[in-house]
Scaffold this active site. Structure first.
Site, PDB file in Angstrom:
ATOM      1  N   GLU A  63      45.585  25.433  22.964  1.00  0.00           N
ATOM      2  CA  GLU A  63      44.237  25.889  22.619  1.00  0.00           C
ATOM      3  C   GLU A  63      43.239  25.111  23.462  1.00  0.00           C
ATOM      4  O   GLU A  63      43.213  23.878  23.437  1.00  0.00           O
ATOM      5  CB  GLU A  63      43.930  25.712  21.134  1.00  0.00           C
ATOM      6  CG  GLU A  63      42.528  26.229  20.788  1.00  0.00           C
ATOM      7  CD  GLU A  63      42.272  26.457  19.316  1.00  0.00           C
ATOM      8  OE1 GLU A  63      41.118  26.771  18.963  1.00  0.00           O
ATOM      9  OE2 GLU A  63      43.221  26.327  18.504  1.00  0.00           O
ATOM     10  N   ASP A 137      31.693  27.961  24.792  1.00  0.00           N
ATOM     11  CA  ASP A 137      30.263  27.947  25.063  1.00  0.00           C
ATOM     12  C   ASP A 137      29.940  29.093  26.018  1.00  0.00           C
ATOM     13  O   ASP A 137      30.514  29.176  27.108  1.00  0.00           O
ATOM     14  CB  ASP A 137      29.872  26.609  25.691  1.00  0.00           C
ATOM     15  CG  ASP A 137      28.360  26.407  25.741  1.00  0.00           C
ATOM     16  OD1 ASP A 137      27.633  27.400  25.940  1.00  0.00           O
ATOM     17  OD2 ASP A 137      27.910  25.252  25.582  1.00  0.00           O
ATOM     18  N   LYS A 141      22.387  31.262  30.270  1.00  0.00           N
ATOM     19  CA  LYS A 141      21.568  31.418  31.468  1.00  0.00           C
ATOM     20  C   LYS A 141      22.443  31.784  32.673  1.00  0.00           C
ATOM     21  O   LYS A 141      23.500  31.199  32.884  1.00  0.00           O
ATOM     22  CB  LYS A 141      20.788  30.139  31.744  1.00  0.00           C
ATOM     23  CG  LYS A 141      19.773  29.803  30.644  1.00  0.00           C
ATOM     24  CD  LYS A 141      19.011  28.535  30.963  1.00  0.00           C
ATOM     25  CE  LYS A 141      18.005  28.218  29.865  1.00  0.00           C
ATOM     26  NZ  LYS A 141      17.254  26.967  30.140  1.00  0.00           N
ATOM     27  N   THR A 211      37.449  30.570  12.507  1.00  0.00           N
ATOM     28  CA  THR A 211      36.995  29.229  12.850  1.00  0.00           C
ATOM     29  C   THR A 211      35.615  29.007  12.237  1.00  0.00           C
ATOM     30  O   THR A 211      34.948  29.943  11.792  1.00  0.00           O
ATOM     31  CB  THR A 211      36.887  29.036  14.376  1.00  0.00           C
ATOM     32  OG1 THR A 211      35.802  29.845  14.872  1.00  0.00           O
ATOM     33  CG2 THR A 211      38.178  29.447  15.065  1.00  0.00           C
ATOM     34  N   ARG A 212      35.197  27.751  12.239  1.00  0.00           N
ATOM     35  CA  ARG A 212      33.872  27.419  11.707  1.00  0.00           C
ATOM     36  C   ARG A 212      32.781  28.143  12.489  1.00  0.00           C
ATOM     37  O   ARG A 212      31.808  28.632  11.913  1.00  0.00           O
ATOM     38  CB  ARG A 212      33.680  25.900  11.779  1.00  0.00           C
ATOM     39  CG  ARG A 212      32.306  25.403  11.396  1.00  0.00           C
ATOM     40  CD  ARG A 212      32.350  23.907  11.108  1.00  0.00           C
ATOM     41  NE  ARG A 212      32.995  23.161  12.175  1.00  0.00           N
ATOM     42  CZ  ARG A 212      32.324  22.537  13.154  1.00  0.00           C
ATOM     43  NH1 ARG A 212      31.002  22.608  13.187  1.00  0.00           N
ATOM     44  NH2 ARG A 212      32.960  21.848  14.077  1.00  0.00           N
ATOM     45  N   GLU A 214      33.084  30.951  14.071  1.00  0.00           N
ATOM     46  CA  GLU A 214      33.141  32.369  13.741  1.00  0.00           C
ATOM     47  C   GLU A 214      32.424  32.643  12.427  1.00  0.00           C
ATOM     48  O   GLU A 214      31.697  33.636  12.296  1.00  0.00           O
ATOM     49  CB  GLU A 214      34.597  32.828  13.645  1.00  0.00           C
ATOM     50  CG  GLU A 214      34.753  34.300  13.304  1.00  0.00           C
ATOM     51  CD  GLU A 214      36.198  34.720  13.226  1.00  0.00           C
ATOM     52  OE1 GLU A 214      36.451  35.897  12.901  1.00  0.00           O
ATOM     53  OE2 GLU A 214      37.080  33.883  13.485  1.00  0.00           O
TER      54      GLU A 214
END
Length: 235
Positions: A63, A137, A141, A211-212, A214
């Site tokens: 992962e 992440d 930009k 996941t947190r 999500e």
């Protein structure tokens, strides 16, 4: 820790709020026992995964950027016969994963704290059965898009590491990044998108826990995208 190669980073800050006492203890006492260290980048010798995990014959999963570690800890608990490697630069995320592992008792995880691209050359080719890149992440930009972990070069490396029919799973709650992922992975000659219907992208499989990050996205009303690709057999 400095990068052996000067390049764009795909992670942000390295540490957030100060660690609590229990988290600090886990980092100081448990992490050294399961932490993966790099060899000489000028003389790369692939890791012996059987020795790393103290057992032989198991599948190995990776992962990349495991965040708070909820997904990795769940997979470790529910797949005790699988070896799992987690790579994360953020020390708070590492501490969070250690806490989850302390709670569920899973012992089949090894952690690399740093840029996964530094570790990947040390992994044996054709050695990974699954790779997860979940909610990385998005670097919104345009001038920062080069920092995204999903790049052609990364996919090339993962194709070398994955076994035939090995699986690459990716997820994001950013529709721009979802398009970016599809534009780079669908045309890739070594991957095949495992979409069974036009709505397959917005559904998780049963062995894909939340996941947190999500949960935060769902609470904001966002609809994450879930992608599954297979590594095509070598010829």
């Amino acid at each position: 820790m400095s990068d052996p190669v000067k390049r764009s980073t795909f992670y942000g800050r390295r540490q957030g709020r100060p660690l609590r006492k229990k988290a600090t203890e886990l980092v100081e006492t448990v992490l050294p026992k399961i932490q993966i260290t790099l060899g000489d980048p000028e003389n790369i010798v692939p890791y012996k995964l059987d020795e790393m995990f103290g057992r032989s014959g198991q599948e190995t999963w990776l992962e990349i950027g495991f965040g708070g570690g909820e997904h990795l800890a769940w997979q470790a608990e529910h797949n005790p016969d699988v070896n799992l490697i987690g790579a994360e630069y953020f020390i708070n995320g590492v501490a969070s994963l250690l806490g989850h592992l302390d709670d569920n008792g899973a012992e089949n995880v090894r952690i690399y704290r740093g840029d996964v691209r530094d570790m990947m050359p040390f992994l044996p080719k054709n050695s990974l059965s699954k790779v997860f890149i979940l909610f990385p992440d998005p670097w919104h930009k345009a001038r920062h898009n080069k920092r995204r972990i999903v790049q052609i070069e990364t996919l090339d490396l993962l194709a070398d590491l994955l076994v035939d029919d090995g699986e690459l799973r990716m997820a994001t709650d950013d529709m721009g990044y979802l398009q970016w992922m599809l534009e780079r992975t669908v045309p890739h000659p070594l991957f095949s998108w495992q979409a069974e219907s036009k709505n397959d992208w917005n559904q998780r499989t049963e062995d894909w826990p939340k996941t947190r990050y999500e949960e935060k996205a769902l609470n904001k009303g966002l609809k994450p995208g879930y992608l599954r690709f297979k590594r095509l057999p070598r010829t």
